[in-house]
Write a protein that holds these residues in place. Sequence first.
Motif, mmCIF file in Angstrom:
data_model
loop_
_atom_site.group_PDB
_atom_site.id
_atom_site.type_symbol
_atom_site.label_atom_id
_atom_site.label_comp_id
_atom_site.label_asym_id
_atom_site.label_seq_id
_atom_site.Cartn_x
_atom_site.Cartn_y
_atom_site.Cartn_z
ATOM 1 N N ASN A 1 -66.202 24.081 -7.835
ATOM 2 C CA ASN A 1 -66.539 25.144 -8.785
ATOM 3 C C ASN A 1 -66.265 26.527 -8.207
ATOM 4 O OD1 ASN A 1 -67.348 23.384 -10.754
ATOM 5 N ND2 ASN A 1 -69.552 23.639 -10.411
ATOM 6 N N GLU B 1 -59.444 11.849 -13.545
ATOM 7 C CA GLU B 1 -59.226 11.377 -12.170
ATOM 8 C C GLU B 1 -59.503 9.892 -11.962
ATOM 9 O OE1 GLU B 1 -57.789 13.734 -11.106
ATOM 10 O OE2 GLU B 1 -58.849 15.640 -11.294
ATOM 11 N N ASN C 1 -55.717 22.701 -24.266
ATOM 12 C CA ASN C 1 -56.443 22.482 -23.019
ATOM 13 C C ASN C 1 -56.258 23.720 -22.146
ATOM 14 O OD1 ASN C 1 -57.562 21.670 -20.647
ATOM 15 N ND2 ASN C 1 -56.121 19.993 -20.273
ATOM 16 N N GLN D 1 -71.160 21.480 -14.604
ATOM 17 C CA GLN D 1 -72.008 20.759 -13.648
ATOM 18 C C GLN D 1 -72.336 21.680 -12.469
ATOM 19 O OE1 GLN D 1 -70.935 16.559 -12.662
ATOM 20 N NE2 GLN D 1 -69.258 16.906 -14.080
ATOM 21 N N SER D 2 -73.430 21.386 -11.810
ATOM 22 C CA SER D 2 -73.836 22.231 -10.676
ATOM 23 C C SER D 2 -72.819 22.154 -9.536
ATOM 24 C CB SER D 2 -75.234 21.843 -10.193
ATOM 25 O OG SER D 2 -75.277 20.467 -9.875
ATOM 26 N N LYS D 3 -72.144 20.996 -9.401
ATOM 27 C CA LYS D 3 -71.075 20.871 -8.419
ATOM 28 C C LYS D 3 -69.990 19.967 -9.003
ATOM 29 C CE LYS D 3 -73.029 21.815 -3.879
ATOM 30 N NZ LYS D 3 -74.162 22.670 -4.292
ATOM 31 N N SER D 4 -68.731 20.250 -8.626
ATOM 32 C CA SER D 4 -67.619 19.443 -9.120
ATOM 33 C C SER D 4 -66.745 19.000 -7.959
ATOM 34 C CB SER D 4 -66.741 20.269 -10.072
ATOM 35 O OG SER D 4 -67.487 20.753 -11.155
ATOM 36 N N TYR D 5 -66.134 17.831 -8.115
ATOM 37 C CA TYR D 5 -65.188 17.344 -7.076
ATOM 38 C C TYR D 5 -65.833 17.358 -5.703
ATOM 39 C CZ TYR D 5 -61.178 17.798 -10.287
ATOM 40 O OH TYR D 5 -60.291 17.689 -11.319
ATOM 41 N N PRO D 6 -66.847 16.595 -5.369
ATOM 42 C CA PRO D 6 -67.469 15.569 -6.189
ATOM 43 C C PRO D 6 -68.514 16.151 -7.122
ATOM 44 C CG PRO D 6 -68.430 15.557 -4.010
ATOM 45 C CD PRO D 6 -67.335 16.565 -3.989
ATOM 46 N N TRP E 1 -58.135 24.848 -19.676
ATOM 47 C CA TRP E 1 -59.026 24.814 -18.500
ATOM 48 C C TRP E 1 -58.565 25.773 -17.411
ATOM 49 C CZ3 TRP E 1 -58.206 23.300 -13.333
ATOM 50 C CH2 TRP E 1 -56.920 22.811 -13.046
ATOM 51 N N SER E 2 -57.244 25.903 -17.282
ATOM 52 C CA SER E 2 -56.723 26.787 -16.252
ATOM 53 C C SER E 2 -56.295 28.133 -16.827
ATOM 54 C CB SER E 2 -55.542 26.116 -15.563
ATOM 55 O OG SER E 2 -54.727 27.066 -14.934
ATOM 56 N N SER E 3 -55.589 28.096 -17.942
ATOM 57 C CA SER E 3 -54.960 29.309 -18.475
ATOM 58 C C SER E 3 -55.892 30.171 -19.306
ATOM 59 C CB SER E 3 -53.769 28.920 -19.347
ATOM 60 O OG SER E 3 -54.227 28.174 -20.473
ATOM 61 N N ARG F 1 -62.275 26.758 -17.123
ATOM 62 C CA ARG F 1 -63.327 26.290 -16.235
ATOM 63 C C ARG F 1 -64.263 27.437 -15.849
ATOM 64 N NH1 ARG F 1 -61.110 25.558 -10.152
ATOM 65 N NH2 ARG F 1 -60.078 27.568 -9.923
ATOM 66 N N LEU F 2 -65.490 27.114 -15.547
ATOM 67 C CA LEU F 2 -66.520 28.061 -15.117
ATOM 68 C C LEU F 2 -67.051 28.934 -16.248
ATOM 69 C CD1 LEU F 2 -65.021 29.130 -11.643
ATOM 70 C CD2 LEU F 2 -66.849 27.493 -12.083
ATOM 71 N N GLU G 1 -51.843 25.805 -13.260
ATOM 72 C CA GLU G 1 -50.950 25.134 -14.209
ATOM 73 C C GLU G 1 -49.861 24.385 -13.448
ATOM 74 O OE1 GLU G 1 -50.888 24.940 -17.541
ATOM 75 O OE2 GLU G 1 -52.585 26.247 -17.965
ATOM 76 N N GLY H 1 -67.492 23.270 -13.968
ATOM 77 C CA GLY H 1 -68.317 24.464 -14.010
ATOM 78 C C GLY H 1 -69.582 24.222 -14.804
ATOM 79 N N ASP I 1 -67.741 22.127 -2.974
ATOM 80 C CA ASP I 1 -67.870 22.213 -4.423
ATOM 81 C C ASP I 1 -66.673 22.966 -4.966
ATOM 82 O OD1 ASP I 1 -68.633 22.634 -7.030
ATOM 83 O OD2 ASP I 1 -70.057 24.231 -6.501
ATOM 84 N N ARG J 1 -75.050 28.835 -15.062
ATOM 85 C CA ARG J 1 -74.132 29.024 -16.195
ATOM 86 C C ARG J 1 -74.710 28.455 -17.497
ATOM 87 N NH1 ARG J 1 -70.696 28.526 -11.806
ATOM 88 N NH2 ARG J 1 -70.823 26.259 -11.873
#
Lengths: 714, 714
Positions: A171, B361, B479, B265-270, B481-483, B234-235, A551, B263, A169, B279
């Motif tokens: 996450n 993706e 966006n 979702q309960s699990k990501s990738y997948p 998501w990371s920063s 994220r998260l 990033e 985050g 996961d 959360r």
Amino acid sequence: MRISKLYFFVLVFIASNNFAQSLQWTQVAPGVWKGIVGKPEDYDLLKASGAVMNKGALTKLGNVLFPLVQSDIKAIVRDHKTYLTFPLDKAEQIFGFGLNFQTVHQRGKILELHVDNFAGKDNGRTHAPTPFYVSSKGYGVFINAARYIKVYAGTAVRKDSKNPPVAQDRNLDKSWTSRPYSDAVEMLVPADGVELYLFGGPTALDAVRRYNLFNGGGCLPPRWGLGFTQRVQRLYNSEQVEKEAKDFEDKGYPLDFIGLEPGWQSKSYPCTFEWDKTRFPNPQQFVNNMLSKGVRLNLWTNPYVSKESPIYKSISPYTGSHTVWVGEVPDLSLPEARKIFFGQLKKDQINLGVSGYKFDEVDGGDQYLWPDVATFPSGHTAEQMRQTYGLLIMRYSTQVFHDMNKRTFGLVRANNGGGASFPYVIYNDYYNHEDFITALINSGFAGVLWTPEVRASKTGEEWLRRFQSNVFSPMAMINAWSSGTKPWTFPEVAEQVKEFATLRMQMMPYWYTEFAKYHFEGTPPFRAMNLEPGFQTDLGIKKLEANKNLEENPYEEAASKEIKDQYMAGEYLLVAPMFTGQTSRKVILPKGKWYDFYTGEFAGDGQVITVTPGLNKIPVYVKDGGIIPMMPPLLHAPKAGQKVDLEIRHYGEKPGHYLLYDDDGETFNYEKEDYSFREIRTEKRNGQWGGSISAPQRGKPNSIGNVTWKFMTK
Amino acid sequence: MRISKLYFFVLVFIASNNFAQSLQWTQVAPGVWKGIVGKPEDYDLLKASGAVMNKGALTKLGNVLFPLVQSDIKAIVRDHKTYLTFPLDKAEQIFGFGLNFQTVHQRGKILELHVDNFAGKDNGRTHAPTPFYVSSKGYGVFINAARYIKVYAGTAVRKDSKNPPVAQDRNLDKSWTSRPYSDAVEMLVPADGVELYLFGGPTALDAVRRYNLFNGGGCLPPRWGLGFTQRVQRLYNSEQVEKEAKDFEDKGYPLDFIGLEPGWQSKSYPCTFEWDKTRFPNPQQFVNNMLSKGVRLNLWTNPYVSKESPIYKSISPYTGSHTVWVGEVPDLSLPEARKIFFGQLKKDQINLGVSGYKFDEVDGGDQYLWPDVATFPSGHTAEQMRQTYGLLIMRYSTQVFHDMNKRTFGLVRANNGGGASFPYVIYNDYYNHEDFITALINSGFAGVLWTPEVRASKTGEEWLRRFQSNVFSPMAMINAWSSGTKPWTFPEVAEQVKEFATLRMQMMPYWYTEFAKYHFEGTPPFRAMNLEPGFQTDLGIKKLEANKNLEENPYEEAASKEIKDQYMAGEYLLVAPMFTGQTSRKVILPKGKWYDFYTGEFAGDGQVITVTPGLNKIPVYVKDGGIIPMMPPLLHAPKAGQKVDLEIRHYGEKPGHYLLYDDDGETFNYEKEDYSFREIRTEKRNGQWGGSISAPQRGKPNSIGNVTWKFMTK
């Protein structure tokens, strides 16, 4: 009757287009198996190259078991494509897939094997995209298809995998990876069937040897091919070329052949394939003058025919639908085209004494080749022609020289599976020293030769560093077509350059023998550390830690850890090039004792050493018991029949044993057994090192004069 | 009977595999022709997208003549590939071939149109490799094939060319070029036949309009989609997201929707496609809280199904042979898979009030997608699925919202021909501001939308410059998501950022109307200068001088001169972004008068001006007679039924005429004629400017409150 014929036709149609195929394996030589799936195409890499296996040498390598579980290899034909699946073990690493410039480990890569100019990124588009890979488990796989082949080298993950990766996961799981574990190599060949080959081990090097021998063995260059070569600036005339040769001699730099670049022909891009009368008013006299100085000639050309060429009218019916640089493209898969094309080279140049060619621009870069929509009179597709044009031009040019019983050694920009035996070295326009070394390493997995040529440099340091690597490569060459640079252009390092050019000449007996092993035994003269016993016990996929800045690295991709800055040169030498700006570097010495090439001193054993060699040296190490036969520092390679003295060097503590190859150095008489391997032995008796060399064989060429011995390790 | 059937089979087999095909053209709408060669495949881009042409709008555009000489378009099927040739004139430039990031002029390019992550080099691998090109001569060509199409856009030179290039001798001829003139666009489609379309003009913009209308017209986002959106780190949990929305409000920054990244979702990738209970303990309440603050939610996801997902068991039989990040790949071309996949999104999220998705993706990057050796239960090949997956996920997710009569507006990483009508904006991981603008320009040729999103920046200057461009794009978005960056992260430019975010909101009536034109008339809201009348009279292939250093540029390649740093935004605006480090720039103003957007002052007429706007401004110019309807600086888009006041700005000397679009802004009722275009007119009478707006139509939505007029040019 008619009905049943149609039935058959329909059945074949259905079978070859839509349904799974079972893969049929047959042994074609000890340790070599052929597999067939579907309906392989009539034209393929082996047909184009005409490679004939050396069955005797393959037999000598001996029988081994089929190296994989046959049912683990899967093949299916659908959508006019052949789908192939090969198994991969957890700890297995794979190498090969052609002349890659940036990575040695291929596991984890996705490639489209496609003859092309290397454009700065390993993606399968390269000068020799050989569809051959070798496993650390000791087997090799070759796909004999003249098609663009898509390769998933341990990347694709099947739902029905026997060893599926565990889902993580992203996450919160820090062990999440963007590239889950895959237990297969999968390939897509755009054809209704394919012929493939499996090569046994037990070692990876054995599999490589078998592959090369299956291709007829590696090439054996003439002795002069292993000397030094300078390519002069374009548009040089005969006087300038002769002066260049004289300058080399006057200054004491070795020189065996000179390459002429665009300008020797009356027109270039497209080409006329005839001498330019203003710059070369008397070609025969020019060639004679050069040969009398001991310097041969190699001529640049591309194959694209100018309307001004004397062969234009006759060859035009045998050219493709599209032009390249407005020149027509001879369909070299047609005998008619070959007769005209190579006939012109022979008549106008080879008969005069020209020794070889540099066949440029047969690789692509897309803009500089025929498009995939081109058609050819032979009926071969543009794709098939692209994958094989290098093979064709090497094969049939070599044939011209072979018919005259004269060896040639030249340059080419494209090669492929089946081309190991052709006396051509690949070069390109790229110029990254580090990547040039990676390519040299990978050349040994691809059945091709590669030169990390020297062209220009910003500083004397760069010039010398590049030159030092170049001397430990298949072709020691300065390519000054654009820059006009000479070995002595940087005065501050001119002496060191001369020293290494001279060393290249002194080592000729070693290089020549190592190439003979390439030919007779299949062992690549330049190859990866990964093929060396005792190098890296753990061949698993090691990863460097990922850059955690999302990033910059959104998929948290980890880098592969692999050794691509040192390589093996011949049986005994480990070469560790220095790159501009480096003053020291790490060298990984495999298990077993290693000695400094220059001093004979012990360097290490199965360890990582840090060396600070200074500008004057490229770090080179010799395996324990290593024998390096050296000749005097001549300016030209010995001629056929010429005897040269040998200084045989021995390194380390182990007794030495070496088979020194000898023949006339210039003809193909070696094909008729007209060669010998002289046995060299060194051993310590009563605390004293001594050496012996077997007597020359009666009736065989003998180029060895006096022999002296030098025991390098005190 | 049996015999004749077989005969037929055999004949079809022969015809579709080996012989030339004649191309059959039929008109399918005024100015739109369909061509058929060979046997087109059952599955193609239009089948995947389900695009239904807007025949009414096409009819309104009127009849034109077939724009090319039919016999100049050639097609042939061989080797299971369709070879296509289209003519090119000497002075013709071509545009399109998808979302390219580095070049606007496509003549001279070689591309393989292939859905993929853009990897830093225009080679046809991109998020939307639309097989559509537009000529400066005023026509367009679309290849309706879900295959990797090879394109030679004026590069391949045929021996039988009507206008062959003249051979030049590279030896001495300074006019030699590495890229000889070609009078054709050639393509290779790997299929036994293909359906293609030709779109008439008379202008290039007309051809683009026809292409978009043929695809059903461009998308009409909800009003709120044209506001501002922030994607949180994220998260983030529900409290953090709610606080983020509150921060925007407290600080006075507009915000219409927030994007949740991995985050939620309960699990990501997948992925599991269900809320994470830690959360987001109470998703319904969370969504309600957000909506009550006027902030909608957009959810990140990729389509790869985790074994932990509630839909895993049911969807698994309808997934492909290979996994991506160990997640199974729903075959979205199967109704069974769609029902389960979109059913989960609807049940768990959309029914709660979630307003849209970011489908990540689905583009590739090769490592991050199914391989070409994958198979799918529908029987579609991996290649076909790759070329259409973006279309499928957009089409059927839109359908869910459509069924609920609620508009959505989201993000996606893959689109293709046929996808113009879907309310999705493309984004990626690349982050070059200049290239982002080039992509914005090219999006207008590809029937797609693109956002030059803002993620992170090294300096306040960069942050502001990127933000200014972003405000003049289809989706104004940070966006983070990371920063985790906020609009106010760089205090030194926080006020300017707010000013531009506010400007975005004020301009909403203009943006909304321009999108309506995209939908109803096919005119791309963001597009190249090349489509603007009066821009560049000479559309020939201009070249910059080649770098003459042969070491660096061995083929003496000249660079193409093209304008890729300014673009048209809607009917009237010319936007000329400033990039980090620039203090001034050149702007090319087409023929006709242009006025400064901020001051109304005359800026120039058919000339190149140099501007020094300072850090606080992005240069924007308004066409003479331009009308820009503005609303008050709200923090959220007006809701359905909410009335807002308008300030209608007029620029220049010409009278103004504008059709202002209006509807409820949230539903699909506009499909049932539930919309209006209000007519705005401005003119000078007795030396005094005045304006008028037509009365609201009875029974149609009316969102316009008080109207004031501002005549910007004194």
